[in-house]
Design a protein around this motif. Structure first.
Motif, PDB file in Angstrom:
ATOM      1  N   PRO A  70       5.417   5.292  38.148  1.00 59.19           N
ATOM      2  CA  PRO A  70       5.775   4.667  39.429  1.00 59.19           C
ATOM      3  C   PRO A  70       5.140   3.314  39.703  1.00 59.19           C
ATOM      4  O   PRO A  70       5.745   2.491  40.387  1.00 59.19           O
ATOM      5  N   GLU A  71       3.955   3.065  39.184  1.00 59.93           N
ATOM      6  CA  GLU A  71       3.288   1.799  39.474  1.00 59.93           C
ATOM      7  C   GLU A  71       3.111   0.952  38.224  1.00 59.93           C
ATOM      8  O   GLU A  71       2.353  -0.013  38.235  1.00 59.93           O
ATOM      9  N   GLY A  72       3.778   1.334  37.158  1.00 56.09           N
ATOM     10  CA  GLY A  72       3.721   0.542  35.932  1.00 56.09           C
ATOM     11  C   GLY A  72       2.457   0.702  35.130  1.00 56.09           C
ATOM     12  O   GLY A  72       2.210  -0.080  34.204  1.00 56.09           O
ATOM     13  N   SER A  73       1.688   1.742  35.472  1.00 50.33           N
ATOM     14  CA  SER A  73       0.465   1.995  34.716  1.00 50.33           C
ATOM     15  C   SER A  73       0.466   3.433  34.218  1.00 50.33           C
ATOM     16  O   SER A  73       1.065   3.719  33.198  1.00 50.33           O
ATOM     17  N   VAL A  74      -0.143   4.344  34.974  1.00 48.07           N
ATOM     18  CA  VAL A  74      -0.199   5.753  34.595  1.00 48.07           C
ATOM     19  C   VAL A  74       1.204   6.346  34.535  1.00 48.07           C
ATOM     20  O   VAL A  74       2.070   6.026  35.350  1.00 48.07           O
ATOM     21  N   SER A  75       1.404   7.207  33.558  1.00 53.19           N
ATOM     22  CA  SER A  75       2.682   7.908  33.424  1.00 53.19           C
ATOM     23  C   SER A  75       2.447   9.411  33.381  1.00 53.19           C
ATOM     24  O   SER A  75       1.403   9.872  32.889  1.00 53.19           O
ATOM     25  N   THR A  76       3.422  10.147  33.908  1.00 54.49           N
ATOM     26  CA  THR A  76       3.368  11.604  33.863  1.00 54.49           C
ATOM     27  C   THR A  76       4.634  12.133  33.205  1.00 54.49           C
ATOM     28  O   THR A  76       5.744  11.745  33.593  1.00 54.49           O
TER      29      THR A  76
END
Lengths: 115, 114
Positions: A70-76
């Protein structure tokens, strides 16, 4: 540390349960990849993000699998109604650009076991 | 469709001898070719890549690979193997029109004996 971080390192769940696997890429890397590796096999592409959007999700095996960034960093990576066949090592990688021009930096993976 | 083949599941080499790990590929357009190494309980690590230019590319830990367009091959080589080179090696390919998706081979286990 400065590398790609994946949590949890190990996840054991029961058939039918919901699972989330998290990937924290190297700071500043715009490209993020998810792969799945079964025992004795090479990594199998699942999905690729460039920034916040999924640039290529052609490797997701079915609609039980979904990934967000969602914020272009962490992914799930999210897996619904898990099946025994989902048991594998899930690998995350990041890159400052795309894999075409640069190397991928891999995390150590999240091992998923579905009983 | 893109594909990568590593015909050998395992390669055994004596320390000090040259080693070759084979890889052939199929891709539409110009290939981008890579080798990665996986040590036990460690993540995959980049070794080297071929994008364009000189067919012989040099990478980490003394490894090199030769791109052969006519044979669609990208074999990994090292002149003198070390016991510490023992690991799982993966060849990977991406097409120039594939937007960054890497396709990996099945892997070759390299065992270097003293």
């Amino acid at each position: 540390g400065a590398g790609v971080s994946q949590t949890p390192s190990n996840k054991v769940t029961e058939k039918g349960k919901y699972v989330e696997l998290r990937c924290d890429p190297i700071s500043g890397h715009t490209a993020l990849y998810w792969y799945r590796q079964s025992l004795g096999q090479g990594p199998e592409f699942l999905i690729y993000f460039q920034g916040t959007g999924a640039a290529d999700d052609s490797g997701l095996p079915n609609d039980r699998f979904f990934a967000v960034r969602p914020e272009g960093s962490v992914s799930t990576l999210k897996i619904q109604r898990t099946e025994r066949g989902d048991s594998a090592m899930y690998l995350c990688a990041s890159s400052p650009q795309g894999a075409n021009t640069g190397e991928l930096f891999f995390g150590e993976g999240s091992r998923l076991t579905v009983l | 469709a893109q594909s990568v083949a590593q015909p050998e599941d395992q390669v055994n080499v004596a320390e000090g001898n040259p080693l070759t790990v084979k890889c052939t590929y199929s891709v539409s357009g110009n290939p981008y070719l890579f080798w990665y190494v996986q040590y036990p309980n460690r993540g995959l690590q980049f070794l080297l890549k071929y994008i364009t230019g000189d067919n012989l590319v040099k990478g980490s830990y003394g490894f090199e690979a030769e791109f052969n367009k006519s044979q669609t091959s990208f074999h990994l080589k090292k002149p003198s193997a070390l016991v510490s080179d023992s690991a799982l090696y993966f060849c990977a390919v991406s097409g120039s029109n594939q937007g960054g998706k890497l396709i990996f081979g099945q892997g070759t286990e390299l065992s270097v004996k003293p």
